[in-house]
Enzyme design. Structure first.
Site, short mmCIF file in Angstrom:
data_model
loop_
_atom_site.label_atom_id
_atom_site.label_comp_id
_atom_site.label_asym_id
_atom_site.label_seq_id
_atom_site.Cartn_x
_atom_site.Cartn_y
_atom_site.Cartn_z
N HIS A 35 5.00 4.65 12.77
CA HIS A 35 5.02 4.57 11.30
C HIS A 35 6.02 5.63 10.83
CE1 HIS A 35 2.67 4.27 7.32
NE2 HIS A 35 3.35 5.38 7.16
N ASN A 71 8.92 4.26 3.73
CA ASN A 71 8.95 3.84 5.13
C ASN A 71 10.28 3.20 5.42
OD1 ASN A 71 6.01 3.37 4.03
ND2 ASN A 71 5.85 3.77 6.22
N ARG A 90 0.83 -1.22 0.00
CA ARG A 90 0.00 0.00 0.00
C ARG A 90 0.87 1.26 0.00
NH1 ARG A 90 -0.53 4.69 2.58
NH2 ARG A 90 -0.12 3.69 4.58
N ASP A 91 1.47 1.60 1.13
CA ASP A 91 2.26 2.84 1.21
C ASP A 91 3.42 2.75 0.22
OD1 ASP A 91 3.42 5.23 2.09
OD2 ASP A 91 3.18 4.76 4.21
N CYS A 135 4.15 9.26 0.16
CA CYS A 135 2.77 9.70 -0.02
C CYS A 135 2.74 10.71 -1.17
CB CYS A 135 2.25 10.33 1.27
SG CYS A 135 0.62 11.06 1.08
N HIS A 176 8.66 7.15 8.18
CA HIS A 176 9.34 7.26 6.88
C HIS A 176 10.80 7.61 7.18
CE1 HIS A 176 5.95 6.83 4.01
NE2 HIS A 176 5.26 7.02 5.13
P1 HMG Z 1 -13.09 14.37 -2.64
O1 HMG Z 1 -12.82 14.73 -4.07
O2 HMG Z 1 -13.25 15.47 -1.65
O3 HMG Z 1 -14.35 13.38 -2.55
O4 HMG Z 1 -11.94 13.38 -2.17
P2 HMG Z 1 -15.89 13.62 -2.79
O5 HMG Z 1 -16.61 12.93 -1.70
O6 HMG Z 1 -16.18 15.08 -3.04
O7 HMG Z 1 -16.15 12.82 -4.15
C1 HMG Z 1 -15.56 13.21 -5.39
C2 HMG Z 1 -15.49 12.01 -6.34
O8 HMG Z 1 -14.66 11.00 -5.79
C3 HMG Z 1 -16.85 11.34 -6.56
O9 HMG Z 1 -16.83 10.77 -7.86
C4 HMG Z 1 -16.84 10.22 -5.54
O10 HMG Z 1 -17.69 9.16 -5.89
C5 HMG Z 1 -15.39 9.78 -5.62
P3 HMG Z 1 -17.43 11.52 -9.14
O11 HMG Z 1 -18.87 11.79 -8.78
O12 HMG Z 1 -16.64 12.80 -9.29
O13 HMG Z 1 -17.22 10.55 -10.27
N1 HMG Z 1 -14.94 9.13 -4.36
C6 HMG Z 1 -14.37 7.92 -4.28
N2 HMG Z 1 -14.06 7.01 -5.22
C7 HMG Z 1 -13.48 5.86 -4.80
N3 HMG Z 1 -13.21 5.59 -3.50
C8 HMG Z 1 -13.50 6.48 -2.54
C9 HMG Z 1 -14.12 7.71 -2.92
N4 HMG Z 1 -14.52 8.78 -2.23
C10 HMG Z 1 -15.03 9.64 -3.12
N5 HMG Z 1 -13.23 6.21 -1.27
C11 HMG Z 1 -11.08 11.64 -0.80
C12 HMG Z 1 -11.88 12.90 -0.84
C13 HMG Z 1 -10.83 11.28 0.64
C14 HMG Z 1 -11.84 10.52 -1.49
C15 HMG Z 1 -9.75 11.88 -1.56
O14 HMG Z 1 -9.14 13.02 -1.04
C16 HMG Z 1 -8.79 10.72 -1.48
O15 HMG Z 1 -9.03 9.67 -2.06
N6 HMG Z 1 -7.69 10.90 -0.75
C17 HMG Z 1 -6.75 9.80 -0.50
C18 HMG Z 1 -5.35 10.29 -0.55
C19 HMG Z 1 -4.44 9.13 -0.24
O16 HMG Z 1 -4.76 7.97 -0.48
N7 HMG Z 1 -3.26 9.45 0.27
C20 HMG Z 1 -2.27 8.44 0.58
C21 HMG Z 1 -2.67 7.59 1.75
S1 HMG Z 1 -2.41 8.38 3.31
C22 HMG Z 1 -0.73 8.10 3.63
O17 HMG Z 1 -0.01 7.61 2.80
C23 HMG Z 1 -0.24 8.42 5.02
C24 HMG Z 1 -0.01 7.17 5.87
O18 HMG Z 1 0.92 6.29 5.26
C25 HMG Z 1 0.57 7.60 7.23
C26 HMG Z 1 1.72 8.58 7.03
O19 HMG Z 1 2.75 8.20 6.53
O20 HMG Z 1 1.47 9.74 7.37
C27 HMG Z 1 -1.30 6.40 6.13
MG MG Z 2 3.03 6.54 5.26
#
Ligand code: HMG
Ligand code: MG
Length: 301
Positions: free
Chosen positions: A207, A249, A15-16, A240, A209
């Site tokens: 966690h 990480n 994933r990450d 990310c 990095h």
């Molecule tokens: P948004 O654009 O504000 O969402 O995104 P929305 O609710 O306004 O919806 C917009 C569109 O997205 C719609 O589709 C929804 O259906 C669709 P449209 O009508 O335009 O065709 N949608 C989705 N589709 C699939 N799956 C979903 C989903 N939700 C809405 N779940 C949202 C908000 C949270 C979805 C977006 O910002 C997002 O996906 N962000 C994820 C970013 C991410 O994955 N970052 C990396 C992971 S975090 C990380 O790595 C940190 C970690 O490792 C710890 C660390 O190191 O800090 C965990």
């Molecule tokens: Mg991370």
């Protein structure tokens, strides 16, 4: 110096590790990576995320990857779910655990999940309730707990606020994340202490990095505090997409070497883990980011 005698590692490589890859990684490669990690003895694997494919295209094959895994008993498979839509999509894949991910920094929250910190907690509330009703364990993550790419320093008080909010809505475990790998041990200690005001020591993980090469030191101070759960990534893959410049990480291989050297049990076969790291590094056409894997491979040659 005291430290735990057993440690649990969650390999977040699939994933990450892969979420930030520019080249498409076929689902079959992701599935094979998960298989190799479990064969190496990993008992917890973060497989994928049910996030918007527009935001993170590499995770668009989430359901295929989950469906392709031959599950091994005793291994827990987790996925990220940022909202109800993601959770509902994830349900069909039957994850053992989900992760809701918030941040201690307001700007990072906006850039990563497109809402404020307070709104994110409200967004997680129904996700946590639905997951717990379905018997799915809920982990949380606090990104930027020791530094933010947009805001710089992050105080322990801000970490505590998110930890309290997550606890209030029923999140069962809290991962304290150095998203951009800038932390040093005393900063980690303070962020951990802030989290431990709301979470039991058995429900907190690190966690880290490794951008600035501090992750092993940060792991060690956490161990000395009694923390025994860590997220790591095979071959040190990762980053990310919304934290530019941050590297992966800390490598699982490096942490396993550290732990085994201290006489701490992980249940992981380091040689098989190095092979898993080689498999994905070869596919990506890059050398492993793990110093331990590099050293052991040189020794083998
Ligand atoms: P948004 O654009 O504000 O969402 O995104 P929305 O609710 O306004 O919806 C917009 C569109 O997205 C719609 O589709 C929804 O259906 C669709 P449209 O009508 O335009 O065709 N949608 C989705 N589709 C699939 N799956 C979903 C989903 N939700 C809405 N779940 C949202 C908000 C949270 C979805 C977006 O910002 C997002 O996906 N962000 C994820 C970013 C991410 O994955 N970052 C990396 C992971 S975090 C990380 O790595 C940190 C970690 O490792 C710890 C660390 O190191 O800090 C965990
Ligand atoms: Mg991370």
């Amino acid at each position: 110096m005291t430290h735990p005698t057993q440690v649990k590692l969650v390999d977040v490589g699939p994933r990450d590790g892969l979420q930030n890859e520019q080249q498409t990684v076929p689902s079959a490669i992701k599935v094979e990576l998960v298989h190799r990690l479990q064969a190496a003895g990993l008992k917890a694997i973060e497989v994928t995320s049910f996030v918007s494919p527009k935001w993170v295209p590499q995770m668009a094959d989430n359901a295929e990857v989950m469906a392709g895994i031959q599950r091994q008993s005793g291994v827990r498979y987790s996925v990220l779910t940022p909202n109800l839509k993601g959770f509902e999509a994830a349900l069909a894949s039957k994850p053992d655990e989900i992760v809701v991910f918030g941040a201690a920094s307001e700007l990072f929250s906006q850039r990563n999940i497109n809402c404020s910190i307070d709104d994110s907690i409200e967004r997680f509330r129904p996700v946590v309730a639905a997951a717990r009703a379905a018997g799915i364990y809920v982990r949380g993550a606090i990104s930027c707990a020791m530094g933010c790419p947009y805001e710089g320093e992050v105080s322990p008080e801000r970490v505590e606020r998110v930890a309290r909010g997550m606890k209030d809505i029923g999140v069962q475990h809290m991962g304290v994340a150095d998203t951009i790998g800038v932390a040093t041990p005393l900063k980690v200690q303070r962020a951990m202490e802030a989290t431990l005001r709301h979470y039991d020591i058995n429900d907190v993980s690190g966690h880290f990095h490794d951008t600035y090469g501090q992750a092993l030191a940060n792991t060690l101070i956490s161990l000395q505090m009694g923390i025994w759960q860590f997220d790591t990534s095979v071959a040190g893959l990762g980053g990310c997409p919304y934290a530019k410049g941050a590297t992966g990480n800390v490598a699982t291989e490096d942490v396993v070497y550290l732990l085994h050297g201290m006489g701490i049990d992980t249940g992981i076969d380091l040689d098989k883990l190095v092979d898993a790291g080689q498999f994905i590094s070869n596919f990506l056409g890059r050398k492993s980011n793990s110093r331990v894997a590099t050293a052991l491979l040189n020794k083998r040659a």
